[in-house]
Design a protein around this motif. Structure first.
Motif, PDB file in Angstrom:
ATOM      1  N   ASP A  22       0.837  -1.194   0.000  1.00  0.00           N
ATOM      2  CA  ASP A  22       0.000   0.000   0.000  1.00  0.00           C
ATOM      3  C   ASP A  22       0.875   1.248   0.000  1.00  0.00           C
ATOM      4  OD1 ASP A  22      -2.226  -1.574   0.137  1.00  0.00           O
ATOM      5  OD2 ASP A  22      -2.613  -1.219   2.269  1.00  0.00           O
ATOM      6  N   PRO A  23       0.541   2.251  -0.818  1.00  0.00           N
ATOM      7  CA  PRO A  23       1.273   3.525  -0.767  1.00  0.00           C
ATOM      8  C   PRO A  23       0.778   4.365   0.402  1.00  0.00           C
ATOM      9  CG  PRO A  23      -0.488   3.692  -2.352  1.00  0.00           C
ATOM     10  CD  PRO A  23      -0.551   2.275  -1.824  1.00  0.00           C
ATOM     11  N   HIS A  24       1.547   5.389   0.746  1.00  0.00           N
ATOM     12  CA  HIS A  24       1.142   6.307   1.811  1.00  0.00           C
ATOM     13  C   HIS A  24       1.395   7.735   1.355  1.00  0.00           C
ATOM     14  CE1 HIS A  24       0.408   3.131   4.725  1.00  0.00           C
ATOM     15  NE2 HIS A  24       1.516   2.548   4.285  1.00  0.00           N
ATOM     16  N   PRO A  25       0.515   8.660   1.720  1.00  0.00           N
ATOM     17  CA  PRO A  25       0.640  10.041   1.236  1.00  0.00           C
ATOM     18  C   PRO A  25       1.743  10.802   1.945  1.00  0.00           C
ATOM     19  CG  PRO A  25      -1.197   9.865   2.753  1.00  0.00           C
ATOM     20  CD  PRO A  25      -0.684   8.464   2.547  1.00  0.00           C
ATOM     21  N   GLY A  26       2.398  11.679   1.188  1.00  0.00           N
ATOM     22  CA  GLY A  26       3.344  12.616   1.759  1.00  0.00           C
ATOM     23  C   GLY A  26       2.639  13.902   2.142  1.00  0.00           C
ATOM     24  N   PRO A  27       3.387  14.900   2.555  1.00  0.00           N
ATOM     25  CA  PRO A  27       2.778  16.183   2.925  1.00  0.00           C
ATOM     26  C   PRO A  27       1.950  16.762   1.786  1.00  0.00           C
ATOM     27  CG  PRO A  27       5.060  16.101   3.639  1.00  0.00           C
ATOM     28  CD  PRO A  27       4.849  14.886   2.778  1.00  0.00           C
ATOM     29  N   GLY A  28       0.738  17.198   2.107  1.00  0.00           N
ATOM     30  CA  GLY A  28      -0.138  17.794   1.107  1.00  0.00           C
ATOM     31  C   GLY A  28      -0.837  16.819   0.198  1.00  0.00           C
ATOM     32  N   GLU A  29      -0.629  15.522   0.407  1.00  0.00           N
ATOM     33  CA  GLU A  29      -1.234  14.500  -0.435  1.00  0.00           C
ATOM     34  C   GLU A  29      -2.313  13.731   0.336  1.00  0.00           C
ATOM     35  OE1 GLU A  29       2.640  13.365  -3.205  1.00  0.00           O
ATOM     36  OE2 GLU A  29       2.204  12.160  -1.415  1.00  0.00           O
ATOM     37  N   ILE A  32      -6.417   7.481  -1.533  1.00  0.00           N
ATOM     38  CA  ILE A  32      -7.807   7.087  -1.716  1.00  0.00           C
ATOM     39  C   ILE A  32      -7.919   5.576  -1.887  1.00  0.00           C
ATOM     40  CG2 ILE A  32      -8.530   9.271  -2.737  1.00  0.00           C
ATOM     41  CD1 ILE A  32      -8.439   7.884  -5.505  1.00  0.00           C
ATOM     42  N   ALA A  33      -9.047   5.057  -1.437  1.00  0.00           N
ATOM     43  CA  ALA A  33      -9.490   3.742  -1.875  1.00  0.00           C
ATOM     44  C   ALA A  33     -10.097   3.961  -3.256  1.00  0.00           C
ATOM     45  CB  ALA A  33     -10.519   3.182  -0.906  1.00  0.00           C
ATOM     46  N   VAL A  34      -9.411   3.495  -4.263  1.00  0.00           N
ATOM     47  CA  VAL A  34      -9.786   3.804  -5.642  1.00  0.00           C
ATOM     48  C   VAL A  34     -11.098   3.107  -5.990  1.00  0.00           C
ATOM     49  CG1 VAL A  34      -9.088   3.644  -8.061  1.00  0.00           C
ATOM     50  CG2 VAL A  34      -7.365   4.073  -6.292  1.00  0.00           C
ATOM     51  N   ARG A  35     -11.982   3.859  -6.580  1.00  0.00           N
ATOM     52  CA  ARG A  35     -13.226   3.301  -7.107  1.00  0.00           C
ATOM     53  C   ARG A  35     -13.220   3.257  -8.630  1.00  0.00           C
ATOM     54  NH1 ARG A  35     -13.192   1.708  -2.776  1.00  0.00           N
ATOM     55  NH2 ARG A  35     -14.621   2.143  -1.054  1.00  0.00           N
ATOM     56  N   GLN A  93      -4.109   2.905 -11.249  1.00  0.00           N
ATOM     57  CA  GLN A  93      -4.904   1.730 -11.599  1.00  0.00           C
ATOM     58  C   GLN A  93      -4.605   0.627 -10.586  1.00  0.00           C
ATOM     59  OE1 GLN A  93      -4.104   1.104 -15.785  1.00  0.00           O
ATOM     60  NE2 GLN A  93      -4.705   3.204 -16.269  1.00  0.00           N
ATOM     61  N   ALA A  94      -5.157   0.825  -9.393  1.00  0.00           N
ATOM     62  CA  ALA A  94      -4.856  -0.025  -8.246  1.00  0.00           C
ATOM     63  C   ALA A  94      -5.950   0.155  -7.207  1.00  0.00           C
ATOM     64  CB  ALA A  94      -3.498   0.353  -7.648  1.00  0.00           C
ATOM     65  N   GLU A  95      -5.907  -0.676  -6.166  1.00  0.00           N
ATOM     66  CA  GLU A  95      -6.924  -0.568  -5.121  1.00  0.00           C
ATOM     67  C   GLU A  95      -6.742   0.680  -4.264  1.00  0.00           C
ATOM     68  OE1 GLU A  95      -8.272  -5.152  -4.330  1.00  0.00           O
ATOM     69  OE2 GLU A  95      -6.440  -4.446  -3.331  1.00  0.00           O
ATOM     70  N   ARG A  96      -5.517   1.168  -4.151  1.00  0.00           N
ATOM     71  CA  ARG A  96      -5.240   2.403  -3.427  1.00  0.00           C
ATOM     72  C   ARG A  96      -4.258   3.238  -4.222  1.00  0.00           C
ATOM     73  NH1 ARG A  96      -6.149  -1.417   0.364  1.00  0.00           N
ATOM     74  NH2 ARG A  96      -7.639  -0.871   2.013  1.00  0.00           N
ATOM     75  N   ALA A  97      -4.402   4.559  -4.137  1.00  0.00           N
ATOM     76  CA  ALA A  97      -3.521   5.455  -4.873  1.00  0.00           C
ATOM     77  C   ALA A  97      -3.361   6.749  -4.112  1.00  0.00           C
ATOM     78  CB  ALA A  97      -4.079   5.735  -6.270  1.00  0.00           C
ATOM     79  N   VAL A  98      -2.206   7.366  -4.264  1.00  0.00           N
ATOM     80  CA  VAL A  98      -1.923   8.659  -3.655  1.00  0.00           C
ATOM     81  C   VAL A  98      -2.171   9.749  -4.690  1.00  0.00           C
ATOM     82  CG1 VAL A  98      -0.098  10.148  -2.737  1.00  0.00           C
ATOM     83  CG2 VAL A  98      -0.281   7.764  -1.976  1.00  0.00           C
TER      84      VAL A  98
END
Length: 300
Positions: A22-29, A32-35, A93-98
Motif C-alpha cells: 500500500d502507498p502512503h501520502p506525503g505532505p499535502g497529499e 484514496i481507496a480507488v473506485r 490503476q490499483a486498489e489504493r492510490a496517492v
C-alpha cells in the motif's frame, strides 16, 4: 493491494494484476481507496516501450475514490470524502492510490465519470490559460469532439468566448450541444471557417495534431495566436507553442469544474468501463480506436 503492472513491453497480454505494498501520502497529499481510474493513450504507449524504459511499470495518472489517509498539512478534505485527481506516481490503476492534486467529486457525478475527467480537463484549461482565452474572443478548436477538445469547448464557452470547432459530420450535433459552431475538417477547412468568421479567429487551439497548423496560423493571424497540445514536430516547424504538463499545470482546473457541472454547464464524456482485471481488454478497445468517449477501470 491489487494493482495493474507490466514487466515486459509488448501487446496487452503483458499486463497483469499483482500484489504491491500500500502507498502512503506525503505532505499535502491524500490516499484514496480507488473506485475508478482513467485509461489514456499514454498507457498503451508506455506498455509498448514508447515512453519510459524502466521495468516493471505501474499505470494510471487519474483516479476517483474515497479518502482513507491524509498526509501532513492536509486540511481541505478528510477521511471518507469523495475526491478525484492526479496520481503523480503513475500508479492509479490499483486498489489504493496517492493523489497530489485533488478536488471533491461533484455531487451529481459517480466515480467513473469523475475518473474520466482530470487529464482532459487539466490539458484543456492549461491550453486556454496559455492562449489567454477570455470573453469576446473567437476561438477555433481543431479536434473539438474528443475528450480534450470537448472540455476545451465547454470551458471556453463558460469564459464567454465564441467557439468554432472542427469535427466529422457525425459529431456536429454533439458540438452544438456544447455551445460550439461546428465545421468539418479536411480540404476546404479555411474556407468553411471563414464562412462563419470572415475576418478569421482571434485564437486557435490544435487538439487533433492533424497537420493543419499552417491553416490555423493563417486564420488566427500569426503563430503567436496558436497553441497545440498534439503536434510537437509541427509546433517546432511553424513556431507554434506546444503545451505540455511540465510547463505549468492548471491545478485550479479540477476545482473550477465542479460548479460548472452542478450548474449544467459542463457535460462529462461518455464512459466505457472495464473491471481492473479487464485492463488488457481495455487496452485493446482503446487501441482499436472504435470506442467513443473515455475508458475507465472500475476498482472495488
Amino acid at each position: 493491494m491489487k494493482a495493474a503492472r507490466f514487466s515486459a513491453f509488448g501487446d496487452p497480454d503483458v499486463l497483469g494484476i499483482v500484489d504491491l505494498p500500500d502507498p502512503h501520502p506525503g505532505p499535502g497529499e491524500v490516499r484514496i481507496a480507488v473506485r475508478a481510474a482513467g485509461v489514456n493513450a499514454s498507457d498503451w504507449k508506455k506498455r509498448r516501450g514508447l515512453m519510459d524504459q524502466e521495468l516493471p511499470q505501474t499505470l494510471g495518472y487519474e483516479a476517483a475514490g474515497v479518502v482513507d489517509e491524509v498526509g501532513a498539512g492536509v486540511t481541505d478534505v478528510a477521511v471518507g470524502d469523495r475526491v478525484f485527481g492526479f496520481c503523480p506516481d503513475g500508479a492509479a490503476q490499483a486498489e489504493r492510490a496517492v493523489l497530489a492534486v485533488y478536488a471533491p467529486v461533484p455531487p451529481s457525478l459517480g466515480f467513473a465519470a469523475a475518473a474520466a475527467l482530470p487529464s482532459s480537463v487539466e490539458t484543456a484549461v492549461r491550453a486556454l490559460d496559455q492562449l489567454g482565452v477570455g470573453r469576446g474572443d473567437t476561438v477555433l478548436v481543431n479536434g473539438a469532439s474528443g475528450s480534450v477538445g470537448s472540455a476545451a469547448v465547454q470551458f471556453a464557452v463558460a469564459r464567454g468566448a465564441r467557439v468554432i470547432g472542427t469535427a466529422g459530420p457525425a459529431n456536429h450535433a454533439h458540438l452544438r450541444s456544447l455551445g460550439a459552431e461546428p465545421v468539418a475538417y479536411g480540404d476546404g477547412l479555411v474556407e468553411r471557417v471563414r464562412e462563419l468568421a470572415p475576418d478569421g479567429v482571434d485564437l486557435a487551439l490544435d487538439v487533433a495534431g492533424s497537420g493543419v497548423l499552417p491553416e490555423l496560423i493563417g486564420l488566427a493571424g500569426g503563430a503567436e495566436h496558436v497553441l497545440t497540445v498534439a503536434d510537437v514536430a509541427g509546433a517546432r516547424e511553424h513556431g507554434v507553442r506546444f503545451s505540455r504538463g511540465d510547463d505549468g499545470r492548471a491545478i485550479h482546473a479540477l476545482a473550477d469544474l465542479g460548479p460548472l457541472i452542478e450548474a449544467g454547464r459542463f457535460a462529462p464524456p461518455v464512459v466505457t468501463t472495464f473491471p481492473l482485471a479487464g485492463i488488457a481488454e481495455a487496452h485493446r478497445a482503446g487501441e482499436s480506436g472504435r470506442v467513443r468517449g473515455k475508458l475507465v477501470l472500475l476498482v472495488g
